[in-house]
Design an enzyme around this catalytic site. Structure first.
Site, mmCIF file in Angstrom:
data_model
loop_
_atom_site.group_PDB
_atom_site.id
_atom_site.type_symbol
_atom_site.label_atom_id
_atom_site.label_comp_id
_atom_site.label_asym_id
_atom_site.label_seq_id
_atom_site.Cartn_x
_atom_site.Cartn_y
_atom_site.Cartn_z
ATOM 1 C CE LYS A 166 44.396 35.095 38.672
ATOM 2 N NZ LYS A 166 45.469 35.148 37.699
ATOM 3 C CB CYS A 226 51.071 51.297 37.292
ATOM 4 S SG CYS A 226 51.926 51.165 38.852
ATOM 5 C CD GLU A 281 48.899 51.569 31.816
ATOM 6 O OE1 GLU A 281 47.917 50.821 31.786
ATOM 7 O OE2 GLU A 281 49.536 51.831 32.844
ATOM 8 C CD GLU A 313 47.141 51.340 44.279
ATOM 9 O OE1 GLU A 313 47.436 52.166 43.387
ATOM 10 O OE2 GLU A 313 46.905 51.670 45.453
HETATM 11 P P1 NDP Z 1 45.134 42.622 34.156
HETATM 12 O O1 NDP Z 1 44.130 43.594 34.598
HETATM 13 O O2 NDP Z 1 44.923 41.875 32.905
HETATM 14 O O3 NDP Z 1 45.355 41.495 35.268
HETATM 15 C C1 NDP Z 1 45.634 41.761 36.610
HETATM 16 C C2 NDP Z 1 45.264 40.550 37.444
HETATM 17 O O4 NDP Z 1 43.862 40.347 37.402
HETATM 18 C C3 NDP Z 1 45.884 39.261 36.943
HETATM 19 O O5 NDP Z 1 46.187 38.429 38.044
HETATM 20 C C4 NDP Z 1 44.766 38.671 36.114
HETATM 21 O O6 NDP Z 1 44.887 37.311 35.904
HETATM 22 C C5 NDP Z 1 43.582 39.016 36.988
HETATM 23 N N1 NDP Z 1 42.296 39.012 36.291
HETATM 24 C C6 NDP Z 1 42.045 39.018 34.966
HETATM 25 N N2 NDP Z 1 40.704 39.055 34.741
HETATM 26 C C7 NDP Z 1 40.114 39.062 35.956
HETATM 27 C C8 NDP Z 1 38.753 39.112 36.403
HETATM 28 N N3 NDP Z 1 37.740 39.165 35.549
HETATM 29 N N4 NDP Z 1 38.523 39.133 37.723
HETATM 30 C C9 NDP Z 1 39.519 39.117 38.609
HETATM 31 N N5 NDP Z 1 40.827 39.067 38.265
HETATM 32 C C10 NDP Z 1 41.124 39.046 36.943
HETATM 33 O O7 NDP Z 1 46.486 43.407 34.181
HETATM 34 P P2 NDP Z 1 47.925 42.883 33.768
HETATM 35 O O8 NDP Z 1 48.323 41.712 34.575
HETATM 36 O O9 NDP Z 1 47.922 42.755 32.283
HETATM 37 O O10 NDP Z 1 48.867 44.100 34.226
HETATM 38 C C11 NDP Z 1 49.036 45.210 33.462
HETATM 39 C C12 NDP Z 1 48.148 46.328 33.932
HETATM 40 O O11 NDP Z 1 48.263 46.532 35.321
HETATM 41 C C13 NDP Z 1 48.545 47.627 33.304
HETATM 42 O O12 NDP Z 1 47.431 48.218 32.697
HETATM 43 C C14 NDP Z 1 49.055 48.493 34.453
HETATM 44 O O13 NDP Z 1 48.760 49.828 34.326
HETATM 45 C C15 NDP Z 1 48.399 47.899 35.638
HETATM 46 N N6 NDP Z 1 49.263 48.030 36.819
HETATM 47 C C16 NDP Z 1 48.952 48.946 37.778
HETATM 48 C C17 NDP Z 1 49.748 49.118 38.871
HETATM 49 C C18 NDP Z 1 49.386 50.087 39.948
HETATM 50 O O14 NDP Z 1 49.882 49.934 41.048
HETATM 51 N N7 NDP Z 1 48.550 51.081 39.721
HETATM 52 C C19 NDP Z 1 50.982 48.346 39.049
HETATM 53 C C20 NDP Z 1 51.199 47.423 38.010
HETATM 54 C C21 NDP Z 1 50.357 47.276 36.943
HETATM 55 P P3 NDP Z 1 45.602 36.797 34.562
HETATM 56 O O15 NDP Z 1 46.805 37.621 34.334
HETATM 57 O O16 NDP Z 1 45.950 35.418 34.923
HETATM 58 O O17 NDP Z 1 44.604 36.940 33.461
#
Ligand code: NDP
Length: 492
Positions: free
Chosen positions: A175, A283, A384, A249
């Site tokens: 997803k 991240c 962040e 992550e």
């Molecule tokens: P989100 O946490 O909003 O979303 C991540 C994924 O989870 C998306 O596919 C999102 O779908 C999905 N999602 C949203 N709500 C739910 C739920 N309740 N249950 C399951 N899945 C869900 O993060 P972002 O996409 O906004 O990415 C940014 C964040 O990711 C930053 O805070 C960054 O720090 C972190 N990040 C961490 C990394 C690491 O390796 N440590 C690498 C890259 C980013 P949808 O977007 O469609 O809502």
């Protein structure tokens, strides 16, 4: 004309069960450029069922060589298609083409690395106290994995999860983020072309509700998630209902620490790479630059000069160094952080707004921004931002640098800049993070484990340890004797 994509479930391409779609928006001009299916719970059920059928129906019994061969073919296809995939990803999330090109090749490298492990997943033979007992372990695939990725680097993040999952013999339902799903669907075409059996790789697209339906699904055996810390916590709570193992992550507020004995040219380049590459939407962003007092003014001057010179523009242009941020929500969020930092008294040294000019009128652009003299407990040094905003913090000595670096909820990575080998070891040991870079920053390798501690996550990706997230250990004990035993006392 925007392209229309479909879900990939059980080896077939299909629309969402109720026909719903959503647009992919190009962050450079806010124009829709693709239409994607908004999956519903029926689609998630179908994808999980397809993955289960593929797992039980044969994938878990394939030998490692078969899996490795398919994965190598997938890597070849991705390499051959790297330019098209890079263009798609850049259009989707606004990341500069010079980086998405490298990321496609690095993703392929990860499939090759884990292909190398697929036929080497042996257990151990364990000598016991009683010589008549033979004991050994096997490592078995955990089952159906839910792989949830964020929008900032969809293909690179997916490779961190999918490559070890396939090598281990798991099947998957992916997803991607609704903000950048196109490359994941384009990549599913490559999986099909590589010859993976139907149902081994499935992709469902849509908003967060799709992720929630997937992670709460009783048919999921493990979850690997990359995204924000709040979402990671929500997923952990849902996973606890089914005792589903979770790899997370999450975010970071990483410290890039420059000691007075550092090679300053290298350190300044590392600081720029840490925060302005990917417009800070990573991240591992080195969003806190800790600088020793003796060299503070020099480093600040050099970082500011470099920040002012960054070429901001269309990410598809090879000369562009920083593109827009990926979404409108992100744009507003980053600008709000800048506004609050100004109100809270941090010194704005560079940027702080939206670049002016026709080229920037319709995109989600933010100026490279530098704040100096930021207090270690200020919001900008604790939260962040996920944007091109650097907080520079002075320190006097090693002890203070370590305390500031460890003084956030996060613990993903850190950078150290010093020519003193003993100091590098000493400080690295005391940093509460999953990884430390010494005299480099934002350097990745397929073999090196990656992941965080504290609020930055649970588990590791890349490297040998990533495989453990997708494998269960089974112990087999065989009694070679026919000795009589007391049935009412445990045997040891
Ligand atoms: P989100 O946490 O909003 O979303 C991540 C994924 O989870 C998306 O596919 C999102 O779908 C999905 N999602 C949203 N709500 C739910 C739920 N309740 N249950 C399951 N899945 C869900 O993060 P972002 O996409 O906004 O990415 C940014 C964040 O990711 C930053 O805070 C960054 O720090 C972190 N990040 C961490 C990394 C690491 O390796 N440590 C690498 C890259 C980013 P949808 O977007 O469609 O809502």
């Amino acid at each position: 004309m925007p392209t229309t994509y479909q879900l990939y479930i059980g080896g077939a391409w299909r629309d969402a069960a109720d026909g719903a779609t959503f647009p992919a928006i190009n962050p450079v001009d806010q124009q829709p450029w693709a239409h994607l299916p908004q999956a519903g719970s029926a689609d998630v059920d179908a994808a999980v069922a397809a993955a289960r059928e593929a797992f039980d129906g044969g994938w878990k019994h394939t030998n490692g060589l078969t899996r490795a061969t398919l994965m190598q073919r997938l890597a070849e296809l991705l390499e051959a298609d790297a330019e098209r995939m890079a263009q798609l990803e850049t259009t989707d999330n606004g990341k500069v083409i010079r980086e998405t090109r490298v990321q496609m090749r690095f993703a392929a490298r990860n499939y090759r690395y884990f292909a190398g492990w697929a036929d080497k997943l042996h257990g151990e033979s364990i000598p016991l106290d009683r010589p008549e007992l033979v004991d050994f372990t096997t490592r078995e695939p955990r089952g159906v994995a839910a792989l949830i990725t964020s929008w900032n680097s969809p293909m690179a993040i997916l490779a961190n999860k999918l490559a070890p999952a396939l090598a281990a013999g798991c099947t998957v339902v992916i997803k991607p983020s609704e903000m950048a799903s196109v490359t994941t669907l384009a990549f599913a075409e490559l999986c099909e072309k590589a010859g993976f059996p139907a149902g081994v790789v499935n992709v469902v697209t849509g908003d967060g509700s799709v992720g929630a339906a997937l992670t709460g699904h009783p048919g999921i055996d493990l979850i690997s998630f990359t995204g924000g810390t709040a979402t990671g916590k929500a997923i952990s709570r849902v996973a606890a209902e089914h005792l589903t193992p979770v790899t997370l992550e999450l975010g970071g507020k990483s410290a890039n620490i420059v000691f007075a004995d550092a090679d300053l040219e290298q350190a300044v380049t590392g600081a720029v790479a840490g925060i302005f590459a990917a417009a800070g939407q990573t991240c591992i962003a080195g969003s806190r630059l800790l600088v020793q007092r003796e060299i503070y003014d020099r480093v600040v001057a050099q970082v500011c000069e470099r920040a002012r010179a960054i070429r901001v523009g269309d990410p598809r242009d090879e000369a562009t160094e920083m593109g827009p941020v990926a979404t409108q929500a992100q744009h507003q969020r980053v600008l709000a952080f800048i506004q609050r930092a100004r109100e809270q008294g941090a010194t704005l040294a560079v940027g702080g707004g939206v670049p002016q000019g026709e080229a920037y009128d319709r995109g989600y652009f933010v100026e490279p921004t530098v704040f100096t003299e930021v207090a270690p407990d200020a919001e900008l040094a604790q939260e962040e931002v996920f944007g091109p905003v650097l907080a520079i913090i002075p320190f006097d000595n090693e002890e203070e640098a370590i305390a500031i670096a460890n003084g956030t909820a996060y613990g993903l990575v850190a950078g150290l800049w010093t020519q003193n080998l003993a100091r590098a070891h000493r400080v690295a040991r005391r940093l509460e993070v999953g990884g430390v870079w010494v005299n480099t920053y934002r350097t990745n390798a397929a073999q090196a484990p990656f992941g965080g501690v504290k609020a930055s996550g649970i588990g590791r990706e890349r490297g040998l340890h990533a495989l453990d997230e997708y494998l269960e250990i089974k112990n087999l004990m065989i009694d070679l004797s026919s000795e009589a035993r007391d049935p009412f006392a445990i045997r040891t």
